[in-house]
Design a protein around this motif. Structure first.
Motif, short mmCIF file in Angstrom:
data_model
loop_
_atom_site.label_atom_id
_atom_site.label_comp_id
_atom_site.label_asym_id
_atom_site.label_seq_id
_atom_site.Cartn_x
_atom_site.Cartn_y
_atom_site.Cartn_z
N GLU A 41 7.20 6.68 8.58
CA GLU A 41 5.96 7.37 8.23
C GLU A 41 4.78 6.79 9.00
O GLU A 41 3.89 7.54 9.42
CB GLU A 41 5.72 7.27 6.73
CG GLU A 41 6.70 8.08 5.91
CD GLU A 41 6.64 7.80 4.42
OE1 GLU A 41 6.99 8.70 3.66
OE2 GLU A 41 6.26 6.68 4.02
N ARG A 42 4.78 5.49 9.23
CA ARG A 42 3.70 4.85 9.99
C ARG A 42 3.65 5.42 11.41
O ARG A 42 2.57 5.79 11.90
CB ARG A 42 3.88 3.34 10.02
CG ARG A 42 2.70 2.61 10.66
CD ARG A 42 2.83 1.09 10.60
NE ARG A 42 3.12 0.62 9.25
CZ ARG A 42 4.29 0.08 8.87
NH1 ARG A 42 5.27 -0.08 9.73
NH2 ARG A 42 4.46 -0.32 7.63
N LYS A 101 -7.60 4.12 5.98
CA LYS A 101 -6.52 4.26 6.97
C LYS A 101 -5.64 3.01 7.01
O LYS A 101 -4.42 3.12 7.07
CB LYS A 101 -7.09 4.55 8.35
CG LYS A 101 -7.69 5.93 8.49
CD LYS A 101 -8.25 6.13 9.88
CE LYS A 101 -8.89 7.49 10.06
NZ LYS A 101 -9.44 7.68 11.41
N GLN A 152 0.24 9.93 -0.78
CA GLN A 152 0.00 8.48 -0.85
C GLN A 152 -1.42 8.17 -1.33
O GLN A 152 -1.61 7.33 -2.21
CB GLN A 152 0.24 7.85 0.54
CG GLN A 152 0.20 6.36 0.56
CD GLN A 152 1.34 5.73 -0.22
OE1 GLN A 152 2.45 6.22 -0.22
NE2 GLN A 152 1.07 4.62 -0.88
N LEU A 153 -2.41 8.85 -0.76
CA LEU A 153 -3.79 8.56 -1.13
C LEU A 153 -4.14 9.06 -2.53
O LEU A 153 -4.88 8.39 -3.26
CB LEU A 153 -4.75 9.11 -0.08
CG LEU A 153 -4.65 8.45 1.30
CD1 LEU A 153 -5.64 9.08 2.27
CD2 LEU A 153 -4.85 6.94 1.22
N VAL A 164 0.21 11.70 3.71
CA VAL A 164 -1.12 11.14 3.49
C VAL A 164 -1.67 11.57 2.13
O VAL A 164 -2.15 10.74 1.36
CB VAL A 164 -2.09 11.57 4.62
CG1 VAL A 164 -3.53 11.27 4.26
CG2 VAL A 164 -1.72 10.88 5.92
N THR A 165 -1.61 12.85 1.86
CA THR A 165 -2.18 13.38 0.62
C THR A 165 -1.49 12.75 -0.60
O THR A 165 -2.18 12.27 -1.52
CB THR A 165 -2.06 14.91 0.59
OG1 THR A 165 -2.77 15.45 1.72
CG2 THR A 165 -2.64 15.49 -0.69
N LEU A 184 2.29 8.99 11.29
CA LEU A 184 0.84 9.05 11.08
C LEU A 184 0.08 8.59 12.32
O LEU A 184 -0.92 9.20 12.70
CB LEU A 184 0.45 8.23 9.87
CG LEU A 184 1.06 8.68 8.53
CD1 LEU A 184 0.56 7.79 7.40
CD2 LEU A 184 0.80 10.13 8.25
N LEU A 235 -3.50 2.84 3.92
CA LEU A 235 -2.47 3.86 4.03
C LEU A 235 -1.31 3.36 4.90
O LEU A 235 -0.14 3.47 4.51
CB LEU A 235 -3.06 5.14 4.62
CG LEU A 235 -2.09 6.28 4.89
CD1 LEU A 235 -1.50 6.79 3.59
CD2 LEU A 235 -2.81 7.40 5.63
N GLN A 275 0.54 15.36 6.90
CA GLN A 275 -0.53 15.62 5.95
C GLN A 275 -0.05 15.49 4.51
O GLN A 275 -0.78 14.98 3.65
CB GLN A 275 -1.14 17.00 6.21
CG GLN A 275 -1.94 17.04 7.48
CD GLN A 275 -2.56 18.39 7.76
OE1 GLN A 275 -2.28 19.39 7.08
NE2 GLN A 275 -3.42 18.46 8.76
N LEU A 327 -6.86 13.11 10.57
CA LEU A 327 -7.30 12.54 9.30
C LEU A 327 -8.69 11.96 9.47
O LEU A 327 -8.95 11.19 10.39
CB LEU A 327 -6.33 11.43 8.86
CG LEU A 327 -6.74 10.65 7.61
CD1 LEU A 327 -6.79 11.56 6.39
CD2 LEU A 327 -5.79 9.49 7.40
#
Length: 138
Positions: free
Chosen positions: A127-128, A116, A89-90, A86-87, A131, A119, A83, A109
């Protein structure tokens, strides 16, 4: 965190080898072994870096480990890590949490397919996998 602890990378290497064995008992023993590190943050970092290294070396074993991620807790909570990735990066792309994307009550998510896909193109191989296995579960 700096990597000034003398044998930090050797602890990380041991973790990679233990993960490759795909043994839950060995993971429990590894966590006890890692208490030789100076603080919980070192343990967390060693485990996380070992996962990223494993993703490059042996993606299938890394997927197995991510599917058994609860055995790494409480030292490393991979849901929180995912999380956070994601947070960060986005938000760096100008998106807003709870407006453009959010995490559901079951910690998945929720975002458009375009978000997505973008991301997944922007993160490392480790990381991929993280996720895909944790936040994009089928």
């Amino acid at each position: 965190m700096s990597r000034d602890f003398a044998n930090y990378e050797s602890f990380q290497g041991v973790a990679v080898e233990v993960f490759k064995a795909r043994s839950l008992d060995s993971i429990r023993s590894l966590k006890k072994f890692l208490t030789a590190l100076p603080s919980p943050s070192y343990i967390r970092r060693a485990l996380l870096q070992a996962i990223y290294q494993l993703a490059d070396q042996d993606p299938e074993t890394c997927r197995w480990l991510l599917q058994h991620r609860h055995y790494l807790e409480p030292e490393l909570n991979l849901m929180e890590v995912a999380q956070q990735v994601v947070t960060e990066q986005l938000q760096s792309q100008g998106l807003t949490l709870n407006q453009d994307f959010k995490f559901t009550s079951d910690e998945q998510l929720e975002a458009t397919e375009a978000i997505k896909m973008t991301l997944l193109q922007e993160v490392s191989a480790g990381e991929r996998l993280l996720l895909e296995e944790i936040l994009f579960m089928r």
